[in-house]
Design a protein around this motif. Structure first.
Motif, mmCIF file in Angstrom:
data_model
loop_
_atom_site.group_PDB
_atom_site.id
_atom_site.type_symbol
_atom_site.label_atom_id
_atom_site.label_comp_id
_atom_site.label_asym_id
_atom_site.label_seq_id
_atom_site.Cartn_x
_atom_site.Cartn_y
_atom_site.Cartn_z
ATOM 1 N N ARG A 47 0.829 -1.217 0.000
ATOM 2 C CA ARG A 47 0.000 0.000 0.000
ATOM 3 C C ARG A 47 0.855 1.256 0.000
ATOM 4 O O ARG A 47 0.572 2.223 -0.709
ATOM 5 C CB ARG A 47 -0.938 0.016 1.207
ATOM 6 N N LYS A 48 1.906 1.251 0.819
ATOM 7 C CA LYS A 48 2.795 2.411 0.898
ATOM 8 C C LYS A 48 3.548 2.628 -0.418
ATOM 9 O O LYS A 48 3.714 3.764 -0.855
ATOM 10 C CB LYS A 48 3.785 2.268 2.059
ATOM 11 N N LEU A 49 3.995 1.565 -1.035
ATOM 12 C CA LEU A 49 4.662 1.689 -2.341
ATOM 13 C C LEU A 49 3.728 2.307 -3.368
ATOM 14 O O LEU A 49 4.110 3.218 -4.110
ATOM 15 C CB LEU A 49 5.149 0.326 -2.829
ATOM 16 N N ASN A 50 2.506 1.825 -3.390
ATOM 17 C CA ASN A 50 1.512 2.364 -4.309
ATOM 18 C C ASN A 50 1.264 3.843 -4.039
ATOM 19 O O ASN A 50 1.254 4.677 -4.957
ATOM 20 C CB ASN A 50 0.214 1.565 -4.205
ATOM 21 N N GLU A 51 1.078 4.168 -2.791
ATOM 22 C CA GLU A 51 0.828 5.554 -2.388
ATOM 23 C C GLU A 51 1.997 6.463 -2.794
ATOM 24 O O GLU A 51 1.783 7.540 -3.370
ATOM 25 C CB GLU A 51 0.625 5.604 -0.873
ATOM 26 N N GLU A 52 3.202 6.032 -2.501
ATOM 27 C CA GLU A 52 4.371 6.864 -2.821
ATOM 28 C C GLU A 52 4.566 7.007 -4.327
ATOM 29 O O GLU A 52 4.948 8.084 -4.800
ATOM 30 C CB GLU A 52 5.638 6.298 -2.166
ATOM 31 N N CYS A 53 4.284 5.957 -5.070
ATOM 32 C CA CYS A 53 4.365 6.052 -6.535
ATOM 33 C C CYS A 53 3.371 7.080 -7.070
ATOM 34 O O CYS A 53 3.713 7.915 -7.917
ATOM 35 C CB CYS A 53 4.076 4.701 -7.183
ATOM 36 N N MET A 54 2.164 7.014 -6.559
ATOM 37 C CA MET A 54 1.125 7.949 -7.018
ATOM 38 C C MET A 54 1.464 9.395 -6.636
ATOM 39 O O MET A 54 1.252 10.313 -7.434
ATOM 40 C CB MET A 54 -0.243 7.554 -6.460
ATOM 41 N N GLU A 55 1.999 9.583 -5.450
ATOM 42 C CA GLU A 55 2.385 10.928 -5.032
ATOM 43 C C GLU A 55 3.521 11.464 -5.902
ATOM 44 O O GLU A 55 3.513 12.640 -6.283
ATOM 45 C CB GLU A 55 2.784 10.937 -3.555
ATOM 46 N N ILE A 87 8.952 16.845 -6.034
ATOM 47 C CA ILE A 87 9.378 15.628 -6.729
ATOM 48 C C ILE A 87 10.503 14.970 -5.929
ATOM 49 O O ILE A 87 10.495 13.761 -5.701
ATOM 50 C CB ILE A 87 9.842 15.931 -8.174
ATOM 51 N N ILE A 88 11.452 15.762 -5.490
ATOM 52 C CA ILE A 88 12.575 15.249 -4.703
ATOM 53 C C ILE A 88 12.066 14.613 -3.408
ATOM 54 O O ILE A 88 12.493 13.511 -3.037
ATOM 55 C CB ILE A 88 13.612 16.365 -4.423
ATOM 56 N N ASN A 89 11.156 15.274 -2.730
ATOM 57 C CA ASN A 89 10.593 14.728 -1.482
ATOM 58 C C ASN A 89 9.916 13.381 -1.717
ATOM 59 O O ASN A 89 10.148 12.421 -0.982
ATOM 60 C CB ASN A 89 9.587 15.706 -0.868
ATOM 61 N N GLU A 90 9.103 13.313 -2.741
ATOM 62 C CA GLU A 90 8.378 12.070 -3.017
ATOM 63 C C GLU A 90 9.317 10.982 -3.527
ATOM 64 O O GLU A 90 9.126 9.811 -3.218
ATOM 65 C CB GLU A 90 7.239 12.320 -4.015
ATOM 66 N N LEU A 91 10.318 11.376 -4.274
ATOM 67 C CA LEU A 91 11.310 10.418 -4.742
ATOM 68 C C LEU A 91 12.044 9.782 -3.561
ATOM 69 O O LEU A 91 12.255 8.562 -3.529
ATOM 70 C CB LEU A 91 12.293 11.107 -5.688
ATOM 71 N N CYS A 92 12.396 10.587 -2.578
ATOM 72 C CA CYS A 92 13.056 10.063 -1.369
ATOM 73 C C CYS A 92 12.137 9.115 -0.611
ATOM 74 O O CYS A 92 12.587 8.065 -0.135
ATOM 75 C CB CYS A 92 13.506 11.216 -0.469
#
Length: 86
Positions: free
Chosen positions: A32-40, A53-58
């Protein structure tokens, strides 16, 4: 430079704070977290906001490294796959 950043994240996770341990033990939540972070990340790329973008990439990198730890994936396995022509 990227290699240093990833190493730093990896070793901080290896210390296994409680959240990292929680994710390692709970596959469904990790997914779920992987999915959420990918979408963000996708959302911020769409908005073209470099700082976000940098924040979400991290965030996504953190969760990907959790996957590496959970499944005991070796660096040489990743390197071999990256270097292998398609």
């Amino acid at each position: 430079m990227i290699k240093k950043i990833i190493k730093k994240i990896f070793f901080s996770i290896k210390k296994r704070n409680s959240y990292s341990k929680y994710l390692i033990k709970n596959k469904e939540i990790l997914i779920r977290k992987l999915n959420e972070e990918c979408m963000e990340l996708i959302t911020e790329i769409y908005k073209n906001k470099k700082k976000k973008i940098i924040n979400e990439l991290c965030d996504l990198l953190y969760h990907l490294i959790i996957v590496i730890i959970k499944y005991k994936i070796k660096y040489k396995e990743i390197k071999k796959k990256i270097n292998k022509p398609n």
